[in-house]
Design an enzyme around this catalytic site. Structure first.
Site, PDB file in Angstrom:
ATOM      1  N   CYS A  31       0.833  -1.202   0.000  1.00  0.00           N
ATOM      2  CA  CYS A  31       0.000   0.000   0.000  1.00  0.00           C
ATOM      3  C   CYS A  31       0.866   1.249   0.000  1.00  0.00           C
ATOM      4  O   CYS A  31       1.960   1.262   0.549  1.00  0.00           O
ATOM      5  CB  CYS A  31      -0.855   0.034   1.254  1.00  0.00           C
ATOM      6  SG  CYS A  31      -1.894  -1.407   1.383  1.00  0.00           S
ATOM      7  N   TYR A 172      -5.035 -13.027  -5.145  1.00  0.00           N
ATOM      8  CA  TYR A 172      -4.460 -12.850  -3.806  1.00  0.00           C
ATOM      9  C   TYR A 172      -5.161 -13.706  -2.769  1.00  0.00           C
ATOM     10  O   TYR A 172      -6.374 -13.612  -2.597  1.00  0.00           O
ATOM     11  CB  TYR A 172      -4.576 -11.367  -3.468  1.00  0.00           C
ATOM     12  CG  TYR A 172      -4.199 -10.911  -2.082  1.00  0.00           C
ATOM     13  CD1 TYR A 172      -2.975 -11.234  -1.510  1.00  0.00           C
ATOM     14  CD2 TYR A 172      -5.051 -10.081  -1.354  1.00  0.00           C
ATOM     15  CE1 TYR A 172      -2.619 -10.759  -0.254  1.00  0.00           C
ATOM     16  CE2 TYR A 172      -4.709  -9.600  -0.100  1.00  0.00           C
ATOM     17  CZ  TYR A 172      -3.493  -9.947   0.445  1.00  0.00           C
ATOM     18  OH  TYR A 172      -3.152  -9.467   1.682  1.00  0.00           O
ATOM     19  N   HIS A 175      -2.754 -13.290   4.005  1.00  0.00           N
ATOM     20  CA  HIS A 175      -3.212 -12.509   5.151  1.00  0.00           C
ATOM     21  C   HIS A 175      -4.635 -12.895   5.556  1.00  0.00           C
ATOM     22  O   HIS A 175      -4.844 -13.999   6.022  1.00  0.00           O
ATOM     23  CB  HIS A 175      -3.035 -11.009   4.860  1.00  0.00           C
ATOM     24  CG  HIS A 175      -1.611 -10.679   4.494  1.00  0.00           C
ATOM     25  ND1 HIS A 175      -1.210 -10.421   3.201  1.00  0.00           N
ATOM     26  CD2 HIS A 175      -0.483 -10.631   5.236  1.00  0.00           C
ATOM     27  CE1 HIS A 175       0.104 -10.218   3.174  1.00  0.00           C
ATOM     28  NE2 HIS A 175       0.555 -10.333   4.394  1.00  0.00           N
ATOM     29  N   ASP A 272       4.344 -10.879   9.132  1.00  0.00           N
ATOM     30  CA  ASP A 272       4.871 -10.676   7.781  1.00  0.00           C
ATOM     31  C   ASP A 272       5.708  -9.387   7.763  1.00  0.00           C
ATOM     32  O   ASP A 272       6.919  -9.428   7.575  1.00  0.00           O
ATOM     33  CB  ASP A 272       3.694 -10.608   6.793  1.00  0.00           C
ATOM     34  CG  ASP A 272       4.142 -10.359   5.362  1.00  0.00           C
ATOM     35  OD1 ASP A 272       5.351 -10.480   5.080  1.00  0.00           O
ATOM     36  OD2 ASP A 272       3.277 -10.037   4.529  1.00  0.00           O
TER      37      ASP A 272
END
Lengths: 727, 727
Positions: A31, A172, A175, A272
């Site tokens: 991001c 994706y 997460h 992460d």
């Protein structure tokens, strides 16, 4: 200096599906706060890294449908043609510099409150409410029709991605996104074809991958980002169970061209994006290695890698095929080029503070402590490695060698000024010299060492250490044409804070039973029972508490905030810090502030509950009396020492003295005096450095103290859109 | 029906400086989330109210400089020509409908973290850090040069405001903005001309007002919004001290044409935007009356006024000259027109829930529980009072008379469908019938009564009560062409939650020692010592705790969140709710969730600390074992009853049964069955009503379940902006 050929392997091309990456430097999706609403920032930030030698540049998570709306945080989207057009600016710039562009197609499943779109997401189950930073997120259990629609959304998204010029299309599943929710046995209790056995739980992701590959696989590589272990043991995905199983299954099905691997806890991505406080570089290696043992497709790994030797080891040892990076690429967009040219000492290494993440988490654009130009490439036109030469090469005195003074001197030096940096102490670093001794913050010292090395290479910058504090006379007589004061800040010694609208009665760090953070680090004696007063809310209060708990003290941390260190909610460190405090026995008293501190036979902190006012108003205005009862609710804490983490105060005495003598400046040949960093206003390190950088970039402005207006990504509203349908 | 002439006084024009307001209905500045980045929403939301009869429409706070940047919340700005152009869309629409447009020029002083602009604000003092929702805000003590610059910013802003077409220009000094910080003795400790005596503390505001009047006063009225009392007694501004003093002083100086008056605590604006839970309509009257006694200029007052008789009394009694409104104008943009036409029973009254505010505070666009069209005027083209007649006037069965069913039936009815609303119970209202009995939430019942009255006026809508729960057979045999299921949701009886990834072992609301919220309200017997388990985080957990504490129970509220009811941070109620809990002795256990509930001789809640995992990872992956130590830290709470506020569960049995028989629909003449509200996915009331409204508006879509894409205010990036300066 040319690089040692042993690093050549970092620059060999790698095939990824139908594409070829020119080297092994891979900016994984991260991001920035740009999304599609700020296409200039998006193109600028990715483009500068393409110039800096990265082979692959990805967007952040990119929503494929209004069902996944992360407002107020800014992500990309691929909902319609407007997105395609705006994202094409990024892919054009990336391609121009010989790199590949990737896009991370994302669906949240349950997990986004969709504050803007108000859509209800399909998910593995009806779920929630989960409180996403205070607002409730809902979802609907997807039935088979909904699931078909979901796969269709990925296909539509992929076609738009291709049309926007992307080379690598992610489906994706990392997460806490949709596919994880289906894959996790703990989350997936379905009894249909999409729940139960592994193949059922994996079915949706495999279907989406297969359909996307069918739709765009000829021209685009298909990537899967996957958290192969959730660190929850059998309660979550484990690498040795469904982790590797999924890798093998997807490769058998032939639906993935690239693996982007990490580990994570479901709700906390610190595992992460680990900070240096908790995790060293390449901390995910033990998990990634397992993947590489079975994967046939190229593997990207991440882990805050900034050292060329660590990178070499990753590739040589067969841990991974690509050096993935998010934060290291933000701190130094030219990292590959610097390695390519053997300029290792010029690498601006990420310090692992997660201030980048903190801004995005808060709904704003990312910033970087180390790289003041991050996200300013477009709007301020700043290139991290190129500096306009000054048209007015005068001499500049920079007073103070903390982060701001160092950065200002560096940039002024690069711009061709004749710079003298004068530091009172015998070492550079300012308050960072103290901060880097807090538990876990040693890597923050890179802020100083990087700049020290760079200053050493600039012939037109002189550094003078141990000169003591300069007076106004010293400054005016120095002989410099212009002056920048970077005198820093200090912790209030009287307990001053905004929480208390001023000082704390009885607070005085001059007394033996009280101390500021600087005094604690400098070795002032602290008693066995300590109360840390934290009105700052960031790393210092917690840092002091841990520093003293590690010495065996009994520590209570009292704060006016709802939680200890609310800022850490945004650096992703909150969870681990709470665990640390629990493990180290640090007591928390929240929502209180201090009425007074008593020093006598017994030191006492008397604190009040912030909410002690009665909740009902009683009547109207009566002069001299608030319209509600106030309860006397206070707590008294007996202790031996009190540490005052209340507020930082700008060191402005020198500025005040110089300003009072403004009439003399011209006579002494001084054309301007400016303030940078905490001496102007105490700030976070990233902001202090940014401001110092900005002043140096804008040094020829009529008043460099006032920022030049950056380019805005607020677009004039076109006339054809000025129509209200009901009029 | 024509209105009684006694209300005529509400429609007499009022002079405001050089302008005339056509009546006394005044929409005070309030946030919508539109700002200047969403000019369509801005123009749509204000414009619809101009159509609805409001005489004055104002923007939200409008920043005059990058120093005041409220990112991620969206405010207006007047920084350059782009803002002027975008805001002109609003003023054009407002003027077209005969109303005046106002703009609230705002500077934050200290108080904004400026996450986007990174500028440092000038303020009365260096201040902070204050943690603004977790991120630190800094400021610089303005010296006299800075103050001169500040006044200049107001003048530049005012000129741009005039150019954008505004009639009323605010120099905002309310709540916690710049001028308040100078005026408050507690905040202002300056020793120069801007601190100390009243005239000194008032100087900056008076200077700004005077300069703005000089610059634009000929064409624009100058308004001051002022919190005349901070309810802090002598520690803050008191109406009988500096409050009235400032009014008289400013009028003597002749710099103000209009007073927009409220009260507030410095950091909490609930005292202004009071919820119905805490404050009745016109709750600020005792303070406003004092102002009106001295003010010569017209006075606007606010206070959630929705009753024409209350309004009449405000004007007749001389309490104020204008009926100011923010929330009532959001709930009913046509409030003035409905009064003008004597249609009092059609007024859609604000319920005082502050869900509007909650969305803006969270960085998103406002929504409204009562008015589903709020902020959808532009992007979905929805007019609150105009409805396209259906091109397919078939019969529709709506199953369920809760908020969603009521709204869906209302809109379908207005659109010309033949509607049957069938409710199982004997009364309409669904779960709201229970909710409105929570302490302080009685006004929420307006959601039901408004719709009940409106349905009564629609000849094409039949309401059937007490029909019991319909079966799939009932629905298919009903004879309706289309069906909307609005079957609502219920609280989980097994302790299911996202926090616990499922049910709580031992939880069963069927046992005598446990209860859901519905059961509590329905009168299930609750023991003396109660533990309320709250994984919901909104009004229900707190509501249960207060309801039972009011009965003299000993109450502990246990939640997985950091604070009790995190959602209330955004409704502005957090502070008063904390005070209420403190006053009523409700204990809080935060950051815990429940491992199990034991029922035996003694009911026990066994809960664990969410952060009990060790903060350090130990090595790499080991199959079947998380890589960290887990501490056993649990608490055991003895109690007599447990209230389960864990999650709401959609009532989907009817849908599942109907879906399974989809093949039969056509045979039975049923062309479509859709789901609205909580039965589709449990949501906040505002969102459930919105969704039901949307389905009714889009009922002719191929699939009304899937929202039509709204118009986006994401603008195509123009080619001339696609330039990176360093390329």
């Amino acid at each position: 200096m040319a690089r040692d050929p042993k690093y050549d392997i970092l620059f060999t091309p790698v095939r990824v599906g139908p594409k070829v990456a020119k080297n092994r430097f891979y900016q994984v999706p991260h991001c920035t706060g740009a999304g599609v609403r700020n296409p200039g920032s998006q193109a600028g930030h990715r483009g500068i890294k393409a110039m800096g030698g990265w082979a692959v540049l990805c967007t952040e998570a990119c929503s494929i449908d209004p069902q996944s709306d992360c407002t107020p945080t800014e992500l990309s989207s691929l909902w319609d043609e407007r997105d395609v057009e705006n994202l094409r600016f990024m892919t054009d710039v990336v391609h121009k510099h010989g790199a590949l562009a990737g896009v991370e197609m994302w669906h949240s499943g349950h997990g986004t409150p969709n504050l803007d779109t108000r859509a209800v997401p399909y998910a593995v189950h009806q779920w929630g409410p989960t409180s996403w930073k205070g607002l409730q997120a809902y979802s609907r259990e997807a039935d088979e029709d909904d699931i078909k629609a979901l796969v269709g959304l990925y296909v539509e998204g992929a076609k738009r991605a291709r049309d926007a010029g992307f080379d690598i299309v992610y489906v994706y599943g990392s997460h806490r996104s949709l596919f994880v929710q289906f894959l996790m046995p703990r989350a997936n209790k379905r009894t249909d074809r999409y729940g139960g056995a592994f193949e059922n739980r994996a079915r949706l992701w495999i279907e989406a991958l297969a359909e996307v590959k069918r739709a765009v696989g000829e021209g685009c590589a298909i990537a899967a980002r996957f958290s192969v272990d959730q660190l929850l043991g059998p309660a979550g995905i484990e690498v040795h169970e469904d982790g590797l199983r999924f890798i093998e299954y997807a490769e058998m099905e032939g639906v993935v061209d690239l693996w982007d691997i990490n580990i994570t806890k479901y709700s906390e991505w610190i595992e992460d994006a680990g900070t240096s406080r908790f995790y060293k570089a390449n901390h995910q290696a033990p998990w990634v290695r397992e993947v590489k043992k079975v994967a046939k497709m190229p593997v990207v790994c991440v882990g805050r890698l900034t050292s060329p030797d660590d990178m070499l080891e990753v590739i040589r040892s067969g841990q991974a095929d690509f050096i993935g990076a998010a934060r290291p690429s933000i701190a130094d967009p030219y990292l590959p080029k610097k390695i390519e040219e053997g300029r290792f000492e010029d690498i601006r290494e990420c310090i692992g503070c997660n201030v980048c993440i903190s801004r995005w988490e808060r709904g704003a654009r990312i910033v970087c402590t180390q790289n003041a130009t991050a996200n300013e490439e477009y709007r301020r036109g700043w290139h991290p490695e190129k500096f306009d030469q000054t048209t007015d090469p005068c001499s500049v005195l920079v007073v103070g060698g903390g982060p701001a003074g160092l950065e200002c001197a560096r940039v002024l030096g690069l711009r061709g000024y004749d710079v003298h940096l004068v530091e009172a102490e015998k070492e550079l670093g300012g308050h960072l010299r103290s901060v880097m001794r807090y538990p876990g913050l040693a890597e923050w010292g890179r802020v100083v060492t990087y700049r020290q090395i760079q200053l050493g290479k600039l012939k037109n910058v002189e550094v003078h250490l141990g000169r003591g504090e300069l007076t106004a006379d010293d400054v005016l007589a120095y002989g410099a044409d212009k002056v920048v004061l970077a005198t820093g800040a200090r912790w209030a010694s009287d307990g001053y804070s905004a929480a208390g609208w001023g000082a704390i009665p009885g607070a005085d760090a001059g007394l033996p039973n009280m101390a500021t953070p600087e005094q604690v680090i400098a070795g002032k004696e602290i008693g066995a029972r300590v109360v840390v007063l934290d009105a700052d809310g960031y790393f210092t209060g917690i840092g002091m508490a841990e520093f003293l708990a590690d010495q065996g003290k009994d520590v209570t941390l009292l704060t006016n905030y709802d939680v200890v260190g609310p800022m850490h909610e945004y650096t992703a460190e909150k969870g681990l810090l709470e665990s640390m405090m629990l493990e180290k026995g640090i007591r928390q008293i929240t929502k209180h502030w201090v009425e007074r501190i008593e020093t006598g036979n017994q030191t006492k902190v008397i604190a009040y509950n912030l909410y002690r006012d009665g909740y009902r108003r009683e009547g109207g205005p009566v002069k001299g009396k608030p319209p509600r009862r106030v309860s006397g609710a206070t707590v008294a804490l007996d202790c031996d020492s009190v540490v005052l983490v209340t507020a930082r105060v700008a060191n402005r005495a020198l500025w005040d003295a110089l300003k009072a003598r403004k009439a003399e400046w011209a006579r002494e040949g001084v054309r301007g005096i400016y303030q940078a960093g905490d001496g102007y206003a105490p700030r976070m390190i990233a902001d202090a450095i940014f401001d110092a950088h900005r002043i140096a970039r804008e040094f020829e402005s009529p008043d460099p103290q006032r920022p030049r207006p950056p380019r805005r990504e607020l677009i004039r509203w076109p006339l054809e859109d000025r129509v209200l349908s009901w009029e």
